[in-house]
Motif scaffolding. Sequence first.
Motif, PDB file in Angstrom:
ATOM      1  N   LEU A   6      -4.732  55.288  93.932  1.00 44.12           N
ATOM      2  CA  LEU A   6      -4.854  54.647  95.250  1.00 44.12           C
ATOM      3  C   LEU A   6      -5.876  53.519  95.247  1.00 44.12           C
ATOM      4  CD1 LEU A   6      -4.867  57.749  97.645  1.00 44.12           C
ATOM      5  CD2 LEU A   6      -2.914  56.456  96.766  1.00 44.12           C
ATOM      6  N   TRP A   8      -7.644  49.825  93.825  1.00 44.72           N
ATOM      7  CA  TRP A   8      -7.435  48.507  93.251  1.00 44.72           C
ATOM      8  C   TRP A   8      -8.787  48.090  92.694  1.00 44.72           C
ATOM      9  CZ3 TRP A   8      -3.052  46.006  92.326  1.00 44.72           C
ATOM     10  CH2 TRP A   8      -3.118  44.673  91.939  1.00 44.72           C
ATOM     11  N   GLY A  17      -6.557  51.215  98.165  1.00 43.27           N
ATOM     12  CA  GLY A  17      -5.377  50.407  98.461  1.00 43.27           C
ATOM     13  C   GLY A  17      -5.510  49.046  97.809  1.00 43.27           C
ATOM     14  N   GLY A  26      -8.724  46.191 104.891  1.00 42.79           N
ATOM     15  CA  GLY A  26      -8.954  46.821 103.602  1.00 42.79           C
ATOM     16  C   GLY A  26     -10.240  47.615 103.612  1.00 42.79           C
ATOM     17  N   ALA A  55      -7.382  60.200 102.283  1.00 44.06           N
ATOM     18  CA  ALA A  55      -6.276  59.238 102.370  1.00 44.06           C
ATOM     19  C   ALA A  55      -5.119  59.912 103.098  1.00 44.06           C
ATOM     20  CB  ALA A  55      -5.853  58.801 100.980  1.00 44.06           C
ATOM     21  N   VAL A  58       0.003  58.325 102.984  1.00 46.62           N
ATOM     22  CA  VAL A  58       0.167  57.679 101.683  1.00 46.62           C
ATOM     23  C   VAL A  58       1.630  57.771 101.261  1.00 46.62           C
ATOM     24  CG1 VAL A  58      -0.495  57.742  99.247  1.00 46.62           C
ATOM     25  CG2 VAL A  58      -2.199  58.249 101.023  1.00 46.62           C
ATOM     26  N   THR A  87       1.298  50.266 104.769  1.00 46.56           N
ATOM     27  CA  THR A  87      -0.112  50.614 104.888  1.00 46.56           C
ATOM     28  C   THR A  87      -0.297  52.120 104.758  1.00 46.56           C
ATOM     29  OG1 THR A  87       0.004  50.863 107.295  1.00 46.56           O
ATOM     30  CG2 THR A  87      -0.612  48.688 106.447  1.00 46.56           C
ATOM     31  N   VAL A 103      -5.525  50.391 105.300  1.00 47.10           N
ATOM     32  CA  VAL A 103      -5.507  49.677 104.021  1.00 47.10           C
ATOM     33  C   VAL A 103      -4.051  49.449 103.637  1.00 47.10           C
ATOM     34  CG1 VAL A 103      -7.707  50.600 103.219  1.00 47.10           C
ATOM     35  CG2 VAL A 103      -5.623  51.777 102.627  1.00 47.10           C
ATOM     36  N   TYR A 104      -3.796  48.346 102.975  1.00 49.06           N
ATOM     37  CA  TYR A 104      -2.451  48.078 102.476  1.00 49.06           C
ATOM     38  C   TYR A 104      -2.261  48.791 101.150  1.00 49.06           C
ATOM     39  CZ  TYR A 104      -1.855  44.709 106.167  1.00 49.06           C
ATOM     40  OH  TYR A 104      -1.738  44.141 107.406  1.00 49.06           O
ATOM     41  N   THR A 105      -1.093  49.323 100.938  1.00 55.51           N
ATOM     42  CA  THR A 105      -0.826  49.996  99.669  1.00 55.51           C
ATOM     43  C   THR A 105      -0.603  48.966  98.584  1.00 55.51           C
ATOM     44  OG1 THR A 105       1.551  50.136 100.029  1.00 55.51           O
ATOM     45  CG2 THR A 105       0.231  51.964 100.854  1.00 55.51           C
ATOM     46  N   TYR A 111       3.259  55.803  95.461  1.00 60.39           N
ATOM     47  CA  TYR A 111       2.447  56.310  94.365  1.00 60.39           C
ATOM     48  C   TYR A 111       3.083  57.578  93.807  1.00 60.39           C
ATOM     49  CZ  TYR A 111      -1.007  53.197  96.474  1.00 60.39           C
ATOM     50  OH  TYR A 111      -1.651  52.102  96.979  1.00 60.39           O
TER      51      TYR A 111
END
Length: 167
Positions: A6, A8, A17, A26, A55, A58, A87, A103-105, A111
């Motif tokens: 999850l 970045w 995200g 974010g 989270a 998701v 998101t 948050v943007y995925t 996932y």
Amino acid sequence: MAMVGLFWIAEGDVYVGAKPSGLAAGVRLTPEGVVALGDKQGGLWPWEDVHALVARDVPVKSLKRNVGVLVDLALTVGLGGGDEAPTMTLRVSDAGGDTDLTVYTAAATGYSQAEYELSRELLSRLTQGAGTLLTTLAAMAEWGRRHEGGTPRAAERENLLRTWTES
């Protein structure tokens, strides 16, 4: 830059995200705390105040989800639909209550179940005390600074997440 579960990781920065761009929403994880980014959300939650990070919403891969994403993509592109990115929510819990951050995925089709579970463990680990937090975030950031290229394959991502949950 690379997606690992999850997260970045861009050079030494760790995000939940996708890394936000411009005014997009974010969340960045820093040694000081959880930082909400974007036009419609903001704030800093110092780690010593954070009781939990969870989270929610998701997108996890499944055959049904993959077919749905492909149908949505075909309809969006074919019918000139919007460009809404998927998101998820990061819930930050502290003494004042719960705050939900958008948050943007980073994973277009969702996932994997394994990455989702390992990422949840890692988020929990980050709230277990300063020593654990700093060691774990430092390991993630160091990997990001050393990593060249794009996102690693699934097996490597899972191994990284396991390593970070045990550091």
